[in-house]
Enzyme design. Structure first.
Site, mmCIF file in Angstrom:
data_model
loop_
_atom_site.group_PDB
_atom_site.id
_atom_site.type_symbol
_atom_site.label_atom_id
_atom_site.label_comp_id
_atom_site.label_asym_id
_atom_site.label_seq_id
_atom_site.Cartn_x
_atom_site.Cartn_y
_atom_site.Cartn_z
ATOM 1 N N GLU A 251 3.567 1.145 5.513
ATOM 2 C CA GLU A 251 2.893 2.109 6.398
ATOM 3 C C GLU A 251 1.736 2.691 5.609
ATOM 4 O O GLU A 251 1.952 3.369 4.599
ATOM 5 C CB GLU A 251 3.859 3.210 6.839
ATOM 6 C CG GLU A 251 4.951 2.717 7.770
ATOM 7 C CD GLU A 251 4.451 2.135 9.075
ATOM 8 O OE1 GLU A 251 3.324 2.467 9.499
ATOM 9 O OE2 GLU A 251 5.179 1.320 9.674
ATOM 10 N N CYS A 285 -1.547 11.385 7.634
ATOM 11 C CA CYS A 285 -1.994 10.050 8.023
ATOM 12 C C CYS A 285 -2.415 10.056 9.483
ATOM 13 O O CYS A 285 -3.204 9.228 9.910
ATOM 14 C CB CYS A 285 -0.893 9.041 7.781
ATOM 15 S SG CYS A 285 0.676 9.603 8.410
ATOM 16 N N GLU A 386 -10.980 6.098 5.018
ATOM 17 C CA GLU A 386 -10.056 7.232 5.062
ATOM 18 C C GLU A 386 -10.434 8.229 3.972
ATOM 19 O O GLU A 386 -10.471 7.869 2.795
ATOM 20 C CB GLU A 386 -8.617 6.737 4.835
ATOM 21 C CG GLU A 386 -7.609 7.858 4.978
ATOM 22 C CD GLU A 386 -6.190 7.417 4.659
ATOM 23 O OE1 GLU A 386 -5.976 6.812 3.598
ATOM 24 O OE2 GLU A 386 -5.296 7.699 5.469
HETATM 25 P P1 NAP Z 1 -0.604 6.022 -3.013
HETATM 26 O O1 NAP Z 1 -1.492 6.379 -4.131
HETATM 27 O O2 NAP Z 1 -0.693 4.679 -2.435
HETATM 28 O O3 NAP Z 1 0.877 6.300 -3.536
HETATM 29 C C1 NAP Z 1 2.015 6.177 -2.717
HETATM 30 C C2 NAP Z 1 3.242 5.950 -3.580
HETATM 31 O O4 NAP Z 1 3.121 4.683 -4.247
HETATM 32 C C3 NAP Z 1 3.428 6.985 -4.684
HETATM 33 O O5 NAP Z 1 4.796 7.213 -4.878
HETATM 34 C C4 NAP Z 1 2.814 6.276 -5.889
HETATM 35 O O6 NAP Z 1 3.295 6.736 -7.131
HETATM 36 C C5 NAP Z 1 3.274 4.850 -5.636
HETATM 37 N N1 NAP Z 1 2.489 3.821 -6.324
HETATM 38 C C6 NAP Z 1 1.218 3.924 -6.803
HETATM 39 N N2 NAP Z 1 0.843 2.747 -7.367
HETATM 40 C C7 NAP Z 1 1.889 1.899 -7.233
HETATM 41 C C8 NAP Z 1 2.116 0.543 -7.609
HETATM 42 N N3 NAP Z 1 1.177 -0.176 -8.220
HETATM 43 N N4 NAP Z 1 3.311 -0.027 -7.322
HETATM 44 C C9 NAP Z 1 4.259 0.676 -6.680
HETATM 45 N N5 NAP Z 1 4.112 1.977 -6.315
HETATM 46 C C10 NAP Z 1 2.934 2.572 -6.570
HETATM 47 O O7 NAP Z 1 -0.769 7.058 -1.803
HETATM 48 P P2 NAP Z 1 -0.776 8.646 -1.836
HETATM 49 O O8 NAP Z 1 -2.073 9.123 -2.398
HETATM 50 O O9 NAP Z 1 0.496 9.143 -2.451
HETATM 51 O O10 NAP Z 1 -0.689 9.002 -0.285
HETATM 52 C C11 NAP Z 1 -1.785 9.038 0.566
HETATM 53 C C12 NAP Z 1 -1.856 7.772 1.415
HETATM 54 O O11 NAP Z 1 -0.652 7.626 2.150
HETATM 55 C C13 NAP Z 1 -2.964 7.825 2.447
HETATM 56 O O12 NAP Z 1 -3.624 6.599 2.472
HETATM 57 C C14 NAP Z 1 -2.217 8.058 3.766
HETATM 58 O O13 NAP Z 1 -2.855 7.585 4.914
HETATM 59 C C15 NAP Z 1 -0.953 7.294 3.515
HETATM 60 N N6 NAP Z 1 0.093 7.758 4.414
HETATM 61 C C16 NAP Z 1 0.431 6.939 5.456
HETATM 62 C C17 NAP Z 1 1.415 7.346 6.355
HETATM 63 C C18 NAP Z 1 1.840 6.453 7.493
HETATM 64 O O14 NAP Z 1 2.887 6.691 8.051
HETATM 65 N N7 NAP Z 1 1.079 5.443 7.850
HETATM 66 C C19 NAP Z 1 2.036 8.570 6.184
HETATM 67 C C20 NAP Z 1 1.652 9.386 5.122
HETATM 68 C C21 NAP Z 1 0.681 8.958 4.232
HETATM 69 P P3 NAP Z 1 2.517 7.853 -7.989
HETATM 70 O O15 NAP Z 1 2.508 9.087 -7.155
HETATM 71 O O16 NAP Z 1 3.333 7.973 -9.211
HETATM 72 O O17 NAP Z 1 1.133 7.306 -8.223
#
Ligand code: NAP
Length: 485
Positions: A251, A285, A386
């Site tokens: 997602e 999101c 985004e």
């Molecule tokens: P992110 O940087 O992609 O991180 C999400 C999660 O993945 C965190 O726990 C992060 O850990 C982990 N992660 C980072 N790099 C990774 C890797 N190489 N392998 C495995 N896991 C990894 O996203 P975010 O900044 O936390 O959240 C914002 C994003 O989430 C936005 O794009 C938003 O649209 C999306 N979102 C989507 C929805 C939906 O339902 N579609 C809902 C909410 C949010 P760390 O924190 O330790 O880096």
């Protein structure tokens, strides 16, 4: 300062032998909320092993026994709702009412799946033979890896963990690094509610090490990830390279639009757009980040939008009457400032906001102004990418077909809204927008837990929906049984 703990094999550990990092309050970065261990790969392997060992016991519990744990957890959360909401606001920054909303949603999810699991088993299918009874069984996948973002640090993990546990899976959960404290509380509540040891493992640390181990470990049987498109694509590749096929739910991001038509109520549109664009500091999101308005009333609409935005109360989410808290992190602040500059360079007109707030009240936090760009064209990067911050682009259209084309003309497809009183426009919009959720005369933010949710295009891999009855499909496999008698 809270001493953060992980949970491996049902035991909470401070992991003193590991490096620790600090979690700060985004409204006042001088306040340290917690410190958490940065686990290593070997710790995550132990957690996965423990989830694997716990699977036999948990998966063979009767649904009603699992349901009792979920209901008990909902009661515990209810009894400490206020305390949890304060912690969530201190860690993530959102207004306390929004934190309370996450808590209520989590309670609802626990009760919804707690009941559903006592009803959903499989189905009976009439056979072509007289002596055959055919039915299907729903069986859990095994060990499920869950990786979550920081913007809804309680209810979003909850909408993955609860259906996973309800259906008999065991879980290894990695929260986002900037919001691990509220997650630890949730894990504590599950164990207090009677979850057997090892069923829910909690591992903190970097995405590159802890997240990567979950993604690549061959003992993990299914994975649900919510986060950015970039990380989601990387995970998709890695899961494709595993030795065996593994179920994966992604997602990802959104760039949600609201279309106002001349048959719609302008004041309603303004209220809903302001709420959805700036409500959780634009960090949902489902936030509205494009407002598409008829060319000939655009000026009136823009003036009303600016006037309403001026009235928003910005401040520490713990204070009364706050509409918009800080951004969640330095990274988020940098991204906001980058896109404000980009919008100006691209030729859009900054008509409101665009600055970090730096006076005495705000200077220790990541506070910014709600921001409005006018004269945005669909090909500008601020209209396509985004931003995930309180920035809205106003775009103009002549016909509804053109507006729908703008809605669809980006890579994301999460939510789209229309404000109109014309049923024909509602129908045309609903049928033609390429998104997972359509909102008609409703804000783009706000989801109900019993309704399926998920994006299309680059907003998710759209193999399985989250929440609703549909979430059960992701966390279970179906076995068909032919019984002769
Ligand atoms: P992110 O940087 O992609 O991180 C999400 C999660 O993945 C965190 O726990 C992060 O850990 C982990 N992660 C980072 N790099 C990774 C890797 N190489 N392998 C495995 N896991 C990894 O996203 P975010 O900044 O936390 O959240 C914002 C994003 O989430 C936005 O794009 C938003 O649209 C999306 N979102 C989507 C929805 C939906 O339902 N579609 C809902 C909410 C949010 P760390 O924190 O330790 O880096």
């Amino acid at each position: 300062m809270i001493k953060g703990q992980v949970n491996i094999s049902g035991q909470f550990h401070g992991m003193e032998e590991r490096e620790h990092y600090l979690v700060r309050n985004p409204a006042n970065t001088e306040e340290i909320v917690a410190s958490f261990p940065k686990l290593k790969r070997e710790d995550v392997k132990t957690a996965i092993e423990s989830a694997k060992n716990a699977f036999k016991l948990w998966s063979t519990k009767k649904p009603v026994e699992r349901s009792q744990v979920l209901y008990k957890a909902s009661q515990i959360i209810e009894s400490k709702a206020e305390e949890l909401a304060i912690l969530l606001t201190k860690e993530e920054g959102k207004p306390i009412a929004d934190s309370m909303f996450e808590i209520i949603r989590t309670i609802n999810l626990l009760r919804f799946y707690g009941t559903l699991i006592t009803q959903e088993a499989g189905r009976v299918i009439p056979s072509q033979d007289n002596d055959t009874f055919i039915f299907t069984r729903r069986e859990p996948l095994g060990v499920v890896g869950i990786i979550t973002p920081w913007n809804f640090p309680l209810s979003l993990p909850a909408w993955k963990i609860i259906p996973a546990l309800a259906t008999g899976n065991t879980v290894v959960w990695k929260p986002a690094s900037i919001t691990p404290t509220i997650g630890m509380e949730l894990v504590k509540i599950f164990y207090e509610a009677g979850l057997p040891s090892g069923v829910l493992n909690y591992v903190t640390g970097s995405g590159n090490e802890v997240g990567d181990e979950i993604i690549t470990n061959e003992d993990v049987d299914g994975m649900s990830f919510t986060g950015s498109l970039e990380v989601g694509k990387d995970i998709n590749k890695k899961v494709g390279n595993r030795k065996r096929f593994t179920r994966l739910q992604l997602e990802l991001g959104g760039k949600n639009a609201v279309v106002l038509t001349k048959n719609g109520n302008i004041n309603l549109a303004i209220e809903q757009v302001v709420r959805s664009a700036f409500g959780v500091t634009g960090q949902a999101c489902t936030a509205t980040s494009r407002f598409i308005v008829p060319e000939d009333i655009a000026e009136t609409v823009l003036n009303k939008l600016i006037e309403r935005t001026k009235k928003l109360a910005i401040g520490n989410g713990l204070d009364k009457g706050i509409d918009m808290g800080p951004l969640a992190s330095q990274e988020q602040l940098d991204k906001y400032l980058y896109y404000v500059e980009l919008g100006k360079k691209e030729g859009a007109k900054l008509v409101y906001g665009g600055n970090r707030l730096v006076n005495e009240e705000f200077k220790r936090g990541y506070f910014v102004e709600p921001t409005i760009f006018d004269r945005v064209s669909p090909d500008m990067r601020i209209a396509k990418e985004e931003i995930f911050a309180p920035v809205i682009s106003v775009l103009k259209y002549k016909t509804l077909d053109e507006a729908i084309e703008i809605v669809n003309g980006i890579e994301y497809g999460l939510v789209a809204g229309i404000i109109t009183n014309d049923p024909k426009e509602m129908k045309a919009f609903m049928e033609n927008v390429k998104v997972g959720v359509v909102k008609i005369n409703k804000p783009t933010i706000g989801l109900e837990p019993w309704v399926p949710y998920g994006g299309v295009k680059s907003s998710g891999n759209d193999v399985y929906k989250e929440m609703g009855v549909e979430a059960i499909n992701f966390y279970t496999t179906i076995k068909a049984v032919y019984q002769g008698y």
